[in-house]
Design an enzyme around this catalytic site. Structure first.
Site, PDB file in Angstrom:
ATOM      1  N   SER A 125       0.817  -1.218   0.000  1.00 32.96           N
ATOM      2  CA  SER A 125       0.000   0.000   0.000  1.00 32.96           C
ATOM      3  C   SER A 125       0.846   1.261   0.000  1.00 32.96           C
ATOM      4  O   SER A 125       0.505   2.247  -0.669  1.00 32.96           O
ATOM      5  CB  SER A 125      -0.924   0.016   1.221  1.00 32.96           C
ATOM      6  N   GLU A 126       1.916   1.259   0.746  1.00 28.65           N
ATOM      7  CA  GLU A 126       2.774   2.436   0.865  1.00 28.65           C
ATOM      8  C   GLU A 126       3.728   2.580  -0.315  1.00 28.65           C
ATOM      9  O   GLU A 126       4.001   3.684  -0.758  1.00 28.65           O
ATOM     10  CB  GLU A 126       3.597   2.390   2.164  1.00 28.65           C
ATOM     11  N   GLY A 127       4.247   1.455  -0.801  1.00 27.02           N
ATOM     12  CA  GLY A 127       5.295   1.502  -1.807  1.00 27.02           C
ATOM     13  C   GLY A 127       6.607   1.929  -1.165  1.00 27.02           C
ATOM     14  O   GLY A 127       6.618   2.491  -0.068  1.00 27.02           O
ATOM     15  N   ARG A 184      -6.643   0.303  -0.714  1.00 27.70           N
ATOM     16  CA  ARG A 184      -6.080  -0.050   0.591  1.00 27.70           C
ATOM     17  C   ARG A 184      -7.187  -0.383   1.587  1.00 27.70           C
ATOM     18  O   ARG A 184      -7.107  -1.381   2.305  1.00 27.70           O
ATOM     19  CB  ARG A 184      -5.229   1.108   1.124  1.00 27.70           C
TER      20      ARG A 184
END
Length: 141
Positions: free
Chosen positions: A14-16, A131
């Site tokens: 989700s964040e990368g 997400r």
């Protein structure tokens, strides 16, 4: 409880991973996997440093969930809420209807609350929609 590998992968996905500091969708300086504390515009990290920041940041989210949730939860529910707290902050979580419903034993109602948190800066973001859907799915497993 501690975040499982599946929970960690959800957060990472989700964040990368960004090795150079950047401004997120609401203008906050961010680096690594969503790390924001003390980030300066020209900061650069290694993948190992990003992983350490993530583990440190997760400990705060884990503590928030562990101290705020008053009912029995599964690992999937814990992981989903840690991801939620990691993204939105402890303050939003402790005041949320999601937590209130969960602590009242309304697990289904709590799961439905994830989808209400898809906006950043008054704009719905496709990444947040994805997400929250993934968190809800994890919560329901």
């Amino acid at each position: 409880m501690k975040t499982s590998n599946a929970g960690m992968e959800l957060i990472k996905r989700s964040e990368g991973l960004e090795l150079k500091a950047y401004r997120d969708s609401v203008g906050v300086l961010t680096i690594g996997y969503g790390h924001t504390f003390g980030v300066k515009p020209d900061d650069v990290v290694t993948p190992l440093q990003a992983e350490k920041f993530l583990r440190d940041d997760l400990s705060v989210a884990e503590l928030t969930v562990n101290t705020s949730v008053k009912v029995k939860i599964t690992q999937g529910q814990f992981d989903a809420m840690v991801s939620f707290v990691f993204n939105l902050g402890a303050g939003n979580f402790v005041k949320s209807t999601l937590l209130r419903k969960l602590n009242a034993g309304d697990y289904k109602g709590a799961a439905a609350e994830f989808g209400k948190w898809t906006f950043a800066g008054k704009k719905e973001l496709p990444g947040l929609v994805r997400r929250r859907a993934a968190e809800k799915g994890m919560f329901e497993t």
